[in-house]
Design a protein around this motif. Structure first.
Motif, short mmCIF file in Angstrom:
data_model
loop_
_atom_site.label_atom_id
_atom_site.label_comp_id
_atom_site.label_asym_id
_atom_site.label_seq_id
_atom_site.Cartn_x
_atom_site.Cartn_y
_atom_site.Cartn_z
N PHE A 1 -19.53 -44.02 -83.59
CA PHE A 1 -19.49 -43.11 -84.74
C PHE A 1 -19.82 -41.68 -84.28
O PHE A 1 -19.12 -40.72 -84.63
N ARG B 1 -17.07 -40.21 -81.90
CA ARG B 1 -15.85 -39.95 -82.67
C ARG B 1 -16.01 -38.68 -83.51
O ARG B 1 -15.11 -37.85 -83.56
N LEU B 2 -17.17 -38.55 -84.15
CA LEU B 2 -17.42 -37.37 -84.99
C LEU B 2 -17.42 -36.09 -84.14
O LEU B 2 -16.82 -35.08 -84.52
N GLU C 1 -13.91 -35.22 -83.18
CA GLU C 1 -13.20 -34.72 -84.37
C GLU C 1 -13.56 -33.25 -84.62
O GLU C 1 -12.67 -32.41 -84.85
N GLU C 2 -14.85 -32.94 -84.56
CA GLU C 2 -15.28 -31.56 -84.82
C GLU C 2 -14.79 -30.60 -83.74
O GLU C 2 -14.39 -29.47 -84.02
N VAL D 1 -11.12 -29.97 -84.48
CA VAL D 1 -10.94 -29.08 -85.64
C VAL D 1 -11.18 -27.63 -85.21
O VAL D 1 -10.41 -26.73 -85.54
N THR E 1 -28.11 -24.74 -91.61
CA THR E 1 -29.22 -25.39 -92.32
C THR E 1 -30.25 -24.38 -92.83
O THR E 1 -31.22 -24.78 -93.47
N GLU F 1 -31.82 -21.88 -95.33
CA GLU F 1 -31.78 -21.97 -96.80
C GLU F 1 -30.64 -21.14 -97.40
O GLU F 1 -29.91 -21.61 -98.28
N LEU G 1 -27.09 -22.87 -96.86
CA LEU G 1 -26.88 -24.29 -97.20
C LEU G 1 -25.64 -24.51 -98.05
O LEU G 1 -25.01 -25.56 -97.96
N ARG H 1 -20.42 -26.09 -89.92
CA ARG H 1 -21.28 -27.22 -89.58
C ARG H 1 -20.79 -28.03 -88.37
O ARG H 1 -21.48 -28.93 -87.90
N GLY H 2 -19.60 -27.71 -87.88
CA GLY H 2 -19.02 -28.51 -86.79
C GLY H 2 -19.84 -28.49 -85.52
O GLY H 2 -20.15 -29.54 -84.95
N MET I 1 -22.92 -27.68 -85.15
CA MET I 1 -24.21 -28.28 -85.39
C MET I 1 -24.16 -29.81 -85.30
O MET I 1 -25.04 -30.45 -84.72
N LEU I 2 -23.11 -30.39 -85.88
CA LEU I 2 -22.98 -31.86 -85.83
C LEU I 2 -22.75 -32.33 -84.40
O LEU I 2 -23.31 -33.34 -83.98
N ALA J 1 -26.06 -32.28 -82.73
CA ALA J 1 -26.98 -33.30 -83.25
C ALA J 1 -26.67 -34.68 -82.66
O ALA J 1 -27.59 -35.46 -82.39
N TYR J 2 -25.39 -34.97 -82.46
CA TYR J 2 -25.01 -36.33 -82.07
C TYR J 2 -24.86 -36.51 -80.56
O TYR J 2 -24.89 -37.64 -80.08
N HIS K 1 -16.06 -42.64 -92.16
CA HIS K 1 -16.13 -41.43 -91.33
C HIS K 1 -15.80 -40.22 -92.20
O HIS K 1 -14.90 -40.30 -93.05
N SER L 1 -16.97 -32.28 -90.99
CA SER L 1 -17.61 -31.13 -91.61
C SER L 1 -16.68 -30.46 -92.62
O SER L 1 -17.14 -29.84 -93.58
N THR M 1 -27.39 -32.09 -91.68
CA THR M 1 -26.92 -30.79 -92.18
C THR M 1 -27.78 -30.28 -93.37
O THR M 1 -27.52 -29.21 -93.90
N LYS M 2 -28.78 -31.10 -93.72
CA LYS M 2 -29.70 -30.79 -94.84
C LYS M 2 -28.98 -30.70 -96.18
O LYS M 2 -29.48 -30.12 -97.14
#
Lengths: 142, 119
Positions: A44, A47-48, A51-52, A55, A101, A103, A106, A112-113, A115-116, A119-120, B60, B63, B99-100
């Motif tokens: 998962f 793959r994510l 994908e990001e 993109v 992230t 405030e 948000l 967010r790509g 960042m994800l 993170a992973y 799945h 973003s 992502t909060k």
């Protein structure tokens, strides 16, 4: 002497911004990850991240030009996954992307790509001039 | 009343519009755009939209899908409506936590609980 290192699964291909091409690559990647005993959660995550990266390559690197491609290379062993995605753009500065992230950001729909991916994956490196990203996942030693 | 399209199942019941993703993967940019347009059309048509988006089938998402959810949420808020999400698998919920966005959206375990919260 320890066991000899497992043979790496390698793949390289040009992908255009078409779902069938991306999906075919994702299926190959999932098969290679499973063959190297990476579990569902890691599949998962990887793959994510791919994908990001794609993109970003198609949208920001190639500016949504359907004739341009992204070059994808991966090498997978039992311990590590390395994926490199190179677009045909002139590159960008990943430091210029605001923290999604924070405030005040948000409720902004984009950004967010990266960042994800961070993170992973264990490592995310944007290589000069900024049109190439290298994603690395290293299996945690138990 | 239920209307099924290729990517989105829409149900209106007791003043609550429920959107359910049909596909397992919410990744394709053109599909995400189309899903967003369908949701926004429904929201614009309601005086004070009350909306539940259920992720029961989703395994799945990217973003870009999160971005569309934020746009939809803003449209609902602008009309003084309410939006809840439900049935999000743990792996997808983790994406919301990273992502909060779990702070932006009200998330319920089931669609029934989400609908009840909007009553």
């Amino acid at each position: 002497m320890g066991a000899s290192p497992a043979k790496a699964s390698q793949w390289s291909g040009k992908l255009h911004p078409r779902r069938d091409e991306v999906e075919a690559a994702q299926v190959l990647l999932a098969g290679a990850l499973t063959a190297h005993n990476f579990d569902e959660a890691i599949c998962f995550a990887v793959r994510l991240a791919l994908e990001e990266a794609l993109v970003n390559a198609f949208r920001h690197g190639n500016r949504d030009d359907p004739t341009k491609h992204a070059l994808v290379d991966w090498s997978i062993t039992d311990d590590e996954v390395t994926i490199q995605v190179t677009d045909q753009g002139s590159g960008f500065d990943p430091g210029s992307v605001p923290d999604p992230t924070a405030e005040e950001n948000l409720e902004i729909p984009s950004g967010r790509g990266i960042m994800l991916m961070r993170a992973y994956m264990t490592e995310v490196e944007h290589l000069a001039p900024g049109n190439m990203v290298r994603l690395v996942y290293r299996r945690k030693q138990s | 009343m239920s209307k099924e399209q290729s990517q989105l199942r829409v149900t209106d019941l007791d003043g609550v519009t429920r959107f359910e993703f049909v596909d397992r993967d919410i990744l394709d940019e053109a599909s995400i755009r189309s899903i967003g347009e369908e949701m926004l059309t429904r929201i614009e048509a309601a005086a004070k939209p009350r909306v539940v988006i259920t992720f029961q089938n989703v395994e799945h998402l990217s973003s870009a899908a999160l971005g569309t959810l934020i746009t939809v949420s803003s449209a609902v808020k602008k009309k003084g409506g309410q939006l809840c999400l439900s049935d999000i698998k743990p792996s997808i919920l983790e994406v919301f936590r990273i992502t909060k966005l779990n702070r932006v959206f009200t998330i319920h375990p089931t669609a029934a609980e989400a609908v009840k919260s909007l009553a």
